[in-house]
Scaffold this motif. Sequence first.
Motif, PDB file in Angstrom:
ATOM      1  N   GLU A 101     -35.407  -2.477 -20.001  1.00  0.00           N
ATOM      2  CA  GLU A 101     -36.452  -2.451 -21.018  1.00  0.00           C
ATOM      3  C   GLU A 101     -35.924  -2.154 -22.413  1.00  0.00           C
ATOM      4  OE1 GLU A 101     -39.909  -0.232 -19.904  1.00  0.00           O
ATOM      5  OE2 GLU A 101     -40.378  -1.692 -18.326  1.00  0.00           O
ATOM      6  N   THR A 102     -34.642  -1.794 -22.543  1.00  0.00           N
ATOM      7  CA  THR A 102     -34.092  -1.688 -23.896  1.00  0.00           C
ATOM      8  C   THR A 102     -33.915  -3.084 -24.508  1.00  0.00           C
ATOM      9  OG1 THR A 102     -31.792  -1.663 -23.109  1.00  0.00           O
ATOM     10  CG2 THR A 102     -32.889   0.472 -23.402  1.00  0.00           C
ATOM     11  N   HIS A 103     -33.909  -4.116 -23.664  1.00  0.00           N
ATOM     12  CA  HIS A 103     -33.914  -5.503 -24.147  1.00  0.00           C
ATOM     13  C   HIS A 103     -35.380  -5.906 -24.317  1.00  0.00           C
ATOM     14  CE1 HIS A 103     -29.666  -6.377 -22.295  1.00  0.00           C
ATOM     15  NE2 HIS A 103     -29.733  -5.234 -22.931  1.00  0.00           N
ATOM     16  N   ALA A 104     -36.067  -5.167 -25.187  1.00  0.00           N
ATOM     17  CA  ALA A 104     -37.531  -5.223 -25.241  1.00  0.00           C
ATOM     18  C   ALA A 104     -38.062  -6.576 -25.672  1.00  0.00           C
ATOM     19  CB  ALA A 104     -38.060  -4.127 -26.170  1.00  0.00           C
ATOM     20  N   ARG A 105     -37.419  -7.200 -26.660  1.00  0.00           N
ATOM     21  CA  ARG A 105     -37.913  -8.502 -27.123  1.00  0.00           C
ATOM     22  C   ARG A 105     -37.928  -9.504 -25.978  1.00  0.00           C
ATOM     23  NH1 ARG A 105     -33.688 -11.410 -30.456  1.00  0.00           N
ATOM     24  NH2 ARG A 105     -32.867 -11.546 -28.336  1.00  0.00           N
ATOM     25  N   ASP A 106     -36.795  -9.593 -25.268  1.00  0.00           N
ATOM     26  CA  ASP A 106     -36.695 -10.591 -24.208  1.00  0.00           C
ATOM     27  C   ASP A 106     -37.648 -10.279 -23.064  1.00  0.00           C
ATOM     28  OD1 ASP A 106     -34.796 -11.861 -25.706  1.00  0.00           O
ATOM     29  OD2 ASP A 106     -33.086 -11.041 -24.615  1.00  0.00           O
ATOM     30  N   LYS A 107     -37.731  -9.004 -22.672  1.00  0.00           N
ATOM     31  CA  LYS A 107     -38.625  -8.678 -21.556  1.00  0.00           C
ATOM     32  C   LYS A 107     -40.082  -8.914 -21.941  1.00  0.00           C
ATOM     33  CE  LYS A 107     -39.507  -5.485 -17.817  1.00  0.00           C
ATOM     34  NZ  LYS A 107     -39.007  -4.336 -17.031  1.00  0.00           N
ATOM     35  N   ALA A 108     -40.447  -8.571 -23.176  1.00  0.00           N
ATOM     36  CA  ALA A 108     -41.817  -8.828 -23.623  1.00  0.00           C
ATOM     37  C   ALA A 108     -42.131 -10.325 -23.574  1.00  0.00           C
ATOM     38  CB  ALA A 108     -42.025  -8.283 -25.030  1.00  0.00           C
ATOM     39  N   LEU A 109     -41.190 -11.139 -24.035  1.00  0.00           N
ATOM     40  CA  LEU A 109     -41.390 -12.591 -23.990  1.00  0.00           C
ATOM     41  C   LEU A 109     -41.553 -13.083 -22.562  1.00  0.00           C
ATOM     42  CD1 LEU A 109     -38.817 -13.748 -26.683  1.00  0.00           C
ATOM     43  CD2 LEU A 109     -41.253 -14.289 -26.698  1.00  0.00           C
TER      44      LEU A 109
ATOM     45  N   ARG B 163     -48.619  -4.856 -21.072  1.00  0.00           N
ATOM     46  CA  ARG B 163     -47.247  -4.321 -21.001  1.00  0.00           C
ATOM     47  C   ARG B 163     -46.334  -5.029 -21.996  1.00  0.00           C
ATOM     48  NH1 ARG B 163     -44.453  -0.603 -21.386  1.00  0.00           N
ATOM     49  NH2 ARG B 163     -42.478  -0.388 -20.317  1.00  0.00           N
ATOM     50  N   ALA B 164     -46.492  -6.330 -22.126  1.00  0.00           N
ATOM     51  CA  ALA B 164     -45.688  -7.078 -23.108  1.00  0.00           C
ATOM     52  C   ALA B 164     -45.968  -6.579 -24.517  1.00  0.00           C
ATOM     53  CB  ALA B 164     -45.989  -8.573 -23.004  1.00  0.00           C
ATOM     54  N   HIS B 165     -47.241  -6.341 -24.816  1.00  0.00           N
ATOM     55  CA  HIS B 165     -47.638  -5.841 -26.139  1.00  0.00           C
ATOM     56  C   HIS B 165     -47.010  -4.471 -26.406  1.00  0.00           C
ATOM     57  CE1 HIS B 165     -50.082  -4.846 -29.592  1.00  0.00           C
ATOM     58  NE2 HIS B 165     -50.637  -3.829 -28.959  1.00  0.00           N
ATOM     59  N   GLU B 166     -47.010  -3.617 -25.415  1.00  0.00           N
ATOM     60  CA  GLU B 166     -46.421  -2.283 -25.578  1.00  0.00           C
ATOM     61  C   GLU B 166     -44.916  -2.371 -25.821  1.00  0.00           C
ATOM     62  OE1 GLU B 166     -49.625  -0.029 -22.614  1.00  0.00           O
ATOM     63  OE2 GLU B 166     -47.654  -0.626 -21.883  1.00  0.00           O
ATOM     64  N   LEU B 167     -44.252  -3.228 -25.053  1.00  0.00           N
ATOM     65  CA  LEU B 167     -42.801  -3.361 -25.205  1.00  0.00           C
ATOM     66  C   LEU B 167     -42.429  -3.952 -26.556  1.00  0.00           C
ATOM     67  CD1 LEU B 167     -41.407  -4.656 -21.791  1.00  0.00           C
ATOM     68  CD2 LEU B 167     -40.682  -2.611 -23.025  1.00  0.00           C
ATOM     69  N   ALA B 168     -43.259  -4.835 -27.078  1.00  0.00           N
ATOM     70  CA  ALA B 168     -42.927  -5.532 -28.319  1.00  0.00           C
ATOM     71  C   ALA B 168     -43.123  -4.663 -29.554  1.00  0.00           C
ATOM     72  CB  ALA B 168     -43.774  -6.799 -28.446  1.00  0.00           C
ATOM     73  N   ALA B 169     -43.705  -3.471 -29.368  1.00  0.00           N
ATOM     74  CA  ALA B 169     -43.949  -2.593 -30.514  1.00  0.00           C
ATOM     75  C   ALA B 169     -42.639  -2.274 -31.230  1.00  0.00           C
ATOM     76  CB  ALA B 169     -44.621  -1.304 -30.038  1.00  0.00           C
ATOM     77  N   GLY B 170     -42.594  -2.557 -32.519  1.00  0.00           N
ATOM     78  CA  GLY B 170     -41.416  -2.219 -33.306  1.00  0.00           C
ATOM     79  C   GLY B 170     -40.268  -3.195 -33.198  1.00  0.00           C
ATOM     80  N   VAL B 171     -40.426  -4.267 -32.422  1.00  0.00           N
ATOM     81  CA  VAL B 171     -39.357  -5.258 -32.296  1.00  0.00           C
ATOM     82  C   VAL B 171     -39.366  -6.162 -33.517  1.00  0.00           C
ATOM     83  CG1 VAL B 171     -38.554  -7.258 -30.986  1.00  0.00           C
ATOM     84  CG2 VAL B 171     -39.353  -5.231 -29.777  1.00  0.00           C
ATOM     85  N   SER B 172     -38.202  -6.324 -34.154  1.00  0.00           N
ATOM     86  CA  SER B 172     -38.136  -7.100 -35.400  1.00  0.00           C
ATOM     87  C   SER B 172     -37.918  -8.581 -35.115  1.00  0.00           C
ATOM     88  CB  SER B 172     -37.013  -6.566 -36.293  1.00  0.00           C
ATOM     89  OG  SER B 172     -35.779  -6.579 -35.603  1.00  0.00           O
TER      90      SER B 172
END
Length: 409
Positions: free
Chosen positions: A335-343, A367-376
Amino acid sequence: MEQLGIGALLRSQREDAGRSQASLAAVLSELSGRAVTRNEVSRWESERRLPTPFWQKHIAAGFGADVQEIRRAVAVTRAKRRKAKTGEVVQRREFIGAMAALAIPLARTDQLSARQIGQSDVDQLRRRTARLRRLDNIVGGAETFPVYSAEVDFTQQLLRKSNYSIDIGHQLQALLAEQQQQAGWAAFDHGQNALAQRFYTDSRIAAEEAGALDLAGNALAYAAYQQTTTAQSGTALATDSCEVARPMATPKVSALLLERKAWAHATAREPQEADRALNMAREALQVRDDRPDPDWVFWVNEVEIDIMAGRCWTELRRPLRAVPVLERVLSGFDETHARDKALYLTWLATSYLHAHEVEQAAATLTRAHELAAGVSSVRPAVRIQAVARQLTRYRSTPAVGELLTKLGS
């Protein structure tokens, strides 16, 4: 009044009824016909475990309560867990990103002058490029693009101002092609598609001048992938990418280009061609080859092919094929690879929706929305909004309504 989680609710109801954990366990065992111990009741109250739907209905019966009240309490606890986990993941992701950035001097301080460039210089530049490439796992294009474009500028200046042999010149051109692909990808991730396309075109030219046909093929594959996000079909470019790279491609390079070809066919609604390309990508990974793989395919493996397969089957509206593979792979995805997991979760949510599992789709998109928080990166938000639009017809479903309210949809 704040809704209680299952632990607090269960403890309150048990104490109001004057029962011990052991006596509640006995009641539940009698009602359900299954043995449950005091220890299990204790785990529920401490929220180390959550009662399954089977036990939720018997807990409700044991207290003469509405089963929906029990289910809401379990949902509250799950939401609290997700929030806590998301906070930990974001903090960990930010820490890792900061440490990665500190480990690599991002600002170029080299004073360029006419000098001789040798093999050791090229090797050092390659190592730096490889380290910088890994930043893309953790942070998005808004943050990586300035770094990657600066590397392109630096290498271009080296080529113009330094002295080197023909062989070193070819190696520098190939390195430039790599860096231009990194910069193009970061621009695409940041929503600057026209700029990304220019980098891909320049990369192909640099790769061809260096005789690096595998890199030239990869530049075409990047361009094809970008085309699939528009109304254009990327199948022609994706096919060309495989043909151009073929003479030099290692098995991993072939697998990467083939999985991108599969994606182009999937978005063009060509299931047989997509399936064929996916199978060829898997076969390529099994080929034994003594040649070293280029660093720019370091992340290509069976998991990557499985994720692409799940995405392809989602695009082709085949949820029975997409859901199992995406569920399996994403359950262990970092989950530290948040952008990819959110996608990737957005494609799983879409497949749930195709299978008419509306609540599961909403939970996954949440869950995708939560992970994408703060992803640039702009891409997760675009995908999340696209799936949310498909969910609007189910707004009356509580989980969907709550999600759409969060998203402002």
